[in-house]
Design a protein around this motif. Structure first.
Motif, PDB file in Angstrom:
ATOM      1  N   THR A 466       0.892  -1.190  -0.077  1.00  0.00           N
ATOM      2  CA  THR A 466       0.097   0.143   0.022  1.00  0.00           C
ATOM      3  C   THR A 466       0.757   1.244   0.058  1.00  0.00           C
ATOM      4  OG1 THR A 466      -0.105  -0.260   2.276  1.00  0.00           O
ATOM      5  CG2 THR A 466      -2.101  -0.857   1.110  1.00  0.00           C
ATOM      6  N   LEU A 493      -8.835  -3.134  -1.357  1.00  0.00           N
ATOM      7  CA  LEU A 493      -8.462  -2.650   0.015  1.00  0.00           C
ATOM      8  C   LEU A 493      -9.550  -2.405   0.968  1.00  0.00           C
ATOM      9  CD1 LEU A 493      -5.837   0.399   0.346  1.00  0.00           C
ATOM     10  CD2 LEU A 493      -8.029   0.591   1.695  1.00  0.00           C
ATOM     11  N   GLN A 497     -10.054  -4.364   4.635  1.00  0.00           N
ATOM     12  CA  GLN A 497      -9.856  -3.609   5.858  1.00  0.00           C
ATOM     13  C   GLN A 497     -10.306  -3.961   7.047  1.00  0.00           C
ATOM     14  OE1 GLN A 497     -11.014   0.326   4.902  1.00  0.00           O
ATOM     15  NE2 GLN A 497     -10.066   1.449   6.517  1.00  0.00           N
ATOM     16  N   VAL A 503      -5.805  -1.399   8.164  1.00  0.00           N
ATOM     17  CA  VAL A 503      -5.571  -1.392   6.471  1.00  0.00           C
ATOM     18  C   VAL A 503      -4.344  -2.474   6.606  1.00  0.00           C
ATOM     19  CG1 VAL A 503      -4.820  -0.430   4.347  1.00  0.00           C
ATOM     20  CG2 VAL A 503      -6.493   0.886   5.745  1.00  0.00           C
ATOM     21  N   VAL A 507      -2.326  -5.392  -0.350  1.00  0.00           N
ATOM     22  CA  VAL A 507      -3.675  -5.851  -0.862  1.00  0.00           C
ATOM     23  C   VAL A 507      -3.381  -6.367  -2.275  1.00  0.00           C
ATOM     24  CG1 VAL A 507      -5.694  -4.696  -1.504  1.00  0.00           C
ATOM     25  CG2 VAL A 507      -4.618  -3.713   0.456  1.00  0.00           C
ATOM     26  N   ALA A 527      -5.460   4.354   2.020  1.00  0.00           N
ATOM     27  CA  ALA A 527      -6.854   4.355   1.942  1.00  0.00           C
ATOM     28  C   ALA A 527      -7.548   5.884   1.723  1.00  0.00           C
ATOM     29  CB  ALA A 527      -7.386   3.616   3.379  1.00  0.00           C
TER      30      ALA A 527
END
Length: 941
Positions: A466, A493, A497, A503, A507, A527
């Motif tokens: 991420t 994502l 979560q 997070v 992902v 995010a």
């Protein structure tokens, strides 16, 4: 009255390309179009959409100037429905011609549309067994008007119909968060169906579903059984639809592929493909335990071969008592080798190993870690055969091939694969190394955008980190049309979560441990930052609407961690990951305090959430999170910023964040922080001092505080660490570390070393926006800023971008004391143009524009009166400083030029004529006289 050309065929949602949209998963797709040309003064005041379905046309008139992602005006599409759409636009009462039509065909929009079942082979196809083929025979009577195949799998598949591949898609259905979403593709197979007997087959591979995944040597993270879902719908010319669905009547057999893995490669025994070879066969089992409601249409481009690269050099080396051939393709790419062989006896084994670099003349495989990255074939006979895998891919520039003597260069090529993203951004300049840097960024984007945005394509990792993506998002969205690609990733994502807002660091999440969900600044902030970046670059507020719950959950989580004092401190953090000072095995050991970085990201994410809420008209939320952002900024300044603008830990990265994200409460502190950042760069000999977090922001921070010339020196530095150092070492992609390859040609010994890692290439966004001068001023480039900051070392630069409204471009050149700026503004937008070296700011509409002013760089030439200058000024004069630093090295005062710069940090405001005493305050030092003499000679007026 002003007129315009016909608009382009409407774009359906974020589907790129000029052809029809097949298998759309959206029942009310939004429409966009561009107007290629218009007379001066033309402005769209209305548009008309014509929707034709089942031979009946309906027209919808709408007033307004919107032309990007306008709402679907008609009734929603139903599953399988084929619709044609075209548009025309108006300026007051004058209408343009109609656009060409675009056809959109809906996919299977409801779970009930599926009559097929997931099926798995019985007795074969288990983990570590040969790859299975699932197939069925069917008969077609009469003529075929249309045939559609809908397919998905647990694993990856290669589909054939009557022995021919149904498409050039590879590695389908790709990688999603399988528990939540499983993608299916729609294929037009009309031309492959024959009247009479037909055979449909699917080769299944492990892929991401069951193969090795992650750096913990895990297998079968999603399940231990491969499975297929296939539904073939054949429509006769009479209109009758015949459906062939995967069920218990299908059969299974083993293939010639005896092992396949994304990390380790593919092994094939071609003797197993010879007619009459007794391959094991078996039945299939219907899998009623698979939830079909997770199926989602593939509304992003597929993975496919993008190009092929010929061998640049071929030579023989000794290996294990025999010989092997090394092939250099001249470019670090992602895909596989395609090899043609002939005249070799049955049973001959050919082995291809892959690596990104060579070390001591051999493949450097240490950076692969445990990934074997090896493909092999056992031949069935002497006839010519083309060898290439189909269930794996590799990241490499070099291939070592054994089993083939006298390999001809024309018999081997690198097949480059990746998600088929449309190229939308370009940059060029008069600086050869800078252009190669930009090209390296493009190649690293291509190589790591393989269905998801990965960190690297070659080792036992290849995960959707991420942090890497949020850092690189602005560059990616300029270079390629990534709206659908990144939108798909953001959906995963949000699905991954945790309920508390945490997070995962990658992902889809494959780490699945406590650390993987420990909130980490910059990583979890994907995010909030990635949705905002997409909105800014595409104008799509829909992505904010979809992601807002995820954005809110993340900010609430980290605000809770910060507590009432609003400082996010303690706990696990990556910090300014891979700061140049970090030891090889401790990438988080940066000079920047991780608490400073974490709190800065809390302020940033809260602010972006507030802005997103405001865009969506959610004023109460906007006010709430704007207040939170201000509380964090106040706490940050109180805890980490001194009255004279010093930021705690005094590192390039923390100043870059504080300046770029407006975390400094007063103009004076901002000015002094900018000065300190510039001084840190100067006394680091204009070498980069940031890791992943600070790198995208450091040039912007310098430029924003009046030090753009320092930013240019930083950009064009060629010594390690710098952006251009890898280019001087022959890099053709962006490296993970500033010194992945060390100056002596050895590979960095760290266990985490990649030569294809896009994160540090995030500086390309600054090349586009500042060096060339092309930036978005409003979401979707509805307004454009043209503000080039021309480096003194460049004579020209240019950038162009395919915005949602059409092509925008800027090009500048300097010659004979004049600076010439050429601009193209697309129809439907305006540009604010800042002419360098002047106070002029012009607002212009669509069309081509050109200006010529006095070159702002010409005033910087000439001999300086050093008696009125400081040591800081001396460092800023590249030619004089280089000579003086070299003299200091030769005098034995410092070991290298970098150390010479560092020695002057305390003396920057000292008179330049005293620089010799700054180097050596003690007259008794042996080099004192030499350096003072050199300084006197260089600085004499």
């Amino acid at each position: 009255m002003a007129s315009c050309a016909a608009p382009t065929a409407p774009r359906i949602e974020h589907h790129s390309g000029d052809g029809s949209v097949l298998g759309s998963g959206c029942s009310r797709p939004r429409l966009s179009w561009t107007v290629p040309r218009a007379e001066t003064g033309w402005v769209q005041t209305g548009y008309e959409v014509e929707v034709t379905r089942a031979g009946v046309s309906e027209q919808f008139h709408v007033a307004g100037d919107q032309q990007v992602l306008v709402p679907w005006p008609a009734e929603p599409l139903s599953s399988r429905e084929v619709t044609s759409v075209r548009v025309r636009v108006a300026h007051e009462q004058q209408w343009s011609p109609w656009s060409p039509p675009r056809t959109v065909e809906a996919g299977l929009l409801q779970t009930a549309d599926w009559s097929a079942h997931f099926i798995s082979p019985l007795g074969l196809g288990a983990d570590l067994m040969p790859a299975p083929v699932l197939s069925t025979n069917f008969t077609v009577l009469g003529h075929v008007a249309q045939a559609r195949l809908y397919a998905s799998a647990h694993g990856i598949y290669v589909a054939t119909l009557n022995g021919r591949r149904i498409s050039d898609n590879v590695l389908a259905p790709g990688w999603t968060s399988y528990e939540h979403r499983l993608r299916y593709h729609t294929y037009d197979v009309t031309d492959l169906i024959v009247e009479g007997d037909n055979q449909l087959g699917f080769l299944l591979g492990n892929g991401w579903y069951r193969g090795r995944l992650g750096y913990m040597n895990d297998r079968a993270l999603y399940g231990d059984r491969l499975a297929l879902l296939a539904q073939l719908e054949v429509t006769s010319t009479e209109g009758t639809v015949h459906t062939l669905a995967s069920d218990g009547s299908w059969t299974a057999r083993e293939s010639e592929i005896v092992a396949d893995d994304l990390y380790d490669g593919q092994r094939s025994d071609l003797r197993r493909a010879v007619a009459g070879y007794p391959l094991p066969t078996g039945a299939v089992e219907v899998r009623d335990d698979v939830d079909l409601s997770t199926l989602t249409a593939a509304d992003l481009p597929p993975i496919r071969p993008l190009q092929s690269l010929p061998a640049q050099q071929v030579w023989t080396i000794a290996r294990h008592g025999g010989q092997a051939t090394i092939v250099d393709f001249g470019q670090n790419g992602v895909g596989w080798v395609r090899l043609r062989v002939r005249g070799l006896a049955a049973g001959t084994e050919i082995v291809i190993r892959h690596a990104e670099v060579l070390e001591d003349g051999q493949l450097a495989t240490l950076p692969l870690r445990s990934a074997q990255a090896t493909d092999s074939w056992i031949l069935a006979g002497a006839e010519e055969v083309v060898l290439e895998p189909s269930l794996t891919f590799h990241g490499f520039r070099y291939a070592e091939i054994s089993g083939v003597s006298d390999l001809r260069p024309e018999d081997v090529e690198l097949v480059v694969v990746g998600t088929d993203l449309e190229r939308t951004g370009w940059f060029s300049s008069s600086h050869e190394l800078l252009d190669r840097l930009h090209e390296n960024v493009v190649w690293s984007t291509r190589g790591n955008f393989v269905d998801i945005p990965t960190d690297c394509p070659q080792r036992d990792e290849r995960l959707g980190w991420t942090g890497d993506l949020q850092i690189f998002g602005p560059t990616a969205t300029f270079l390629f049309d990534t709206a659908a690609f990144l939108g798909n990733w953001l959906t995963d994502l949000a699905a991954e979560q945790l309920p508390d807002g945490s997070v995962p660091h990658v992902v889809p999440d494959v780490n699945r441990n406590e650390l993987a969900f420990t909130p980490a600044a910059a990583w979890g902030d994907a995010a909030t930052i990635v949705p905002w970046t997409l909105y800014q670059r595409t104008g799509d507020a829909g992505v904010l609407e979809r992601q807002l719950p995820s954005m809110r959950a993340w900010v609430d989580k980290i605000a809770d961690l910060a507590g009432p004092d609003r400082l996010w401190s303690g706990g696990f953090q990556y910090g300014d990951w891979l700061d140049p000072t970090a030891p090889p095995e401790e990438a988080d050991k940066a000079v920047s305090d991780p608490d400073v970085i974490a709190t800065a990201h809390l302020a940033r994410s809260a602010q972006l959430l507030a802005q997103a809420a405001a865009v969506l008209g959610r004023d109460d939320e906007a006010d709430k999170y704007a207040a939170l952002a201000q509380e964090v900024r106040t706490a940050f300044a109180a805890a980490y910023v001194s009255p004279v603008g010093r930021v705690h830990s005094d590192a390039q990265a923390v100043y870059a964040l504080a300046i770029a994200w407006d975390l400094l409460p007063t103009p004076a502190q901002r000015r002094l922080a900018g000065q300190r950042l510039a001084d840190l760069v100067r006394t680091n000999d204009f070498r980069i001092g940031t890791g992943f977090v600070g790198t995208p922001l450091v040039c912007d921070a310098l430029a924003a505080t009046g030090h753009v010339d320092v930013a240019h020196r930083l950009l064009l530095q060629t010594q390690c660490p710098s952006w251009l150092y890898p280019v001087t070492m022959g890099a053709t992609t962006i490296w993970e570390r500033w010194d992945s390859l060390r100056p002596d040609g050895s590979v960095n010994p760290g266990g985490m070393t990649s030569f294809n890692h896009y994160a540090l290439g995030a500086v390309a966004d600054w090349l586009h926006r500042s060096v060339a001068g092309l930036a978005s001023a409003e979401p979707g480039y509805r307004r454009i800023t043209i503000a080039p900051s021309p480096p003194a070392a460049l004579t020209h630069a240019a950038a162009r971008h395919l915005t949602p409204y059409g092509e925008a471009s800027v090009a500048w050149e300097r010659a004979e004391g004049q600076f010439t700026l050429s601009v193209l503004v697309p129809v439907g937008t305006q540009a604010e143009v800042h002419l360098p070296g002047t106070e002029q700011v012009l607002t212009v509409g669509h069309g081509e524009h050109r200006w010529s002013v006095a070159d702002p760089g010409a005033s910087r030439s000439g001999v300086r009166d050093w008696s009125k200058a400081t040591v800081r000024d001396l460092l800023d004069d590249e030619q004089v400083w280089t000579q003086l630093a070299t003299a200091a090295v030769q005098a034995g005062i410092v070991p290298d030029v970098g150390a010479a710069a560092a020695k002057l940090l305390k003396y920057l405001d000292t008179s330049a004529t005293r620089v010799g005493f700054a180097f050596v305050p003690d007259d008794r030092f042996p080099g004192a006289a030499a350096i003072r003499a050199a300084a006197y000679r260089l600085l004499s007026c």
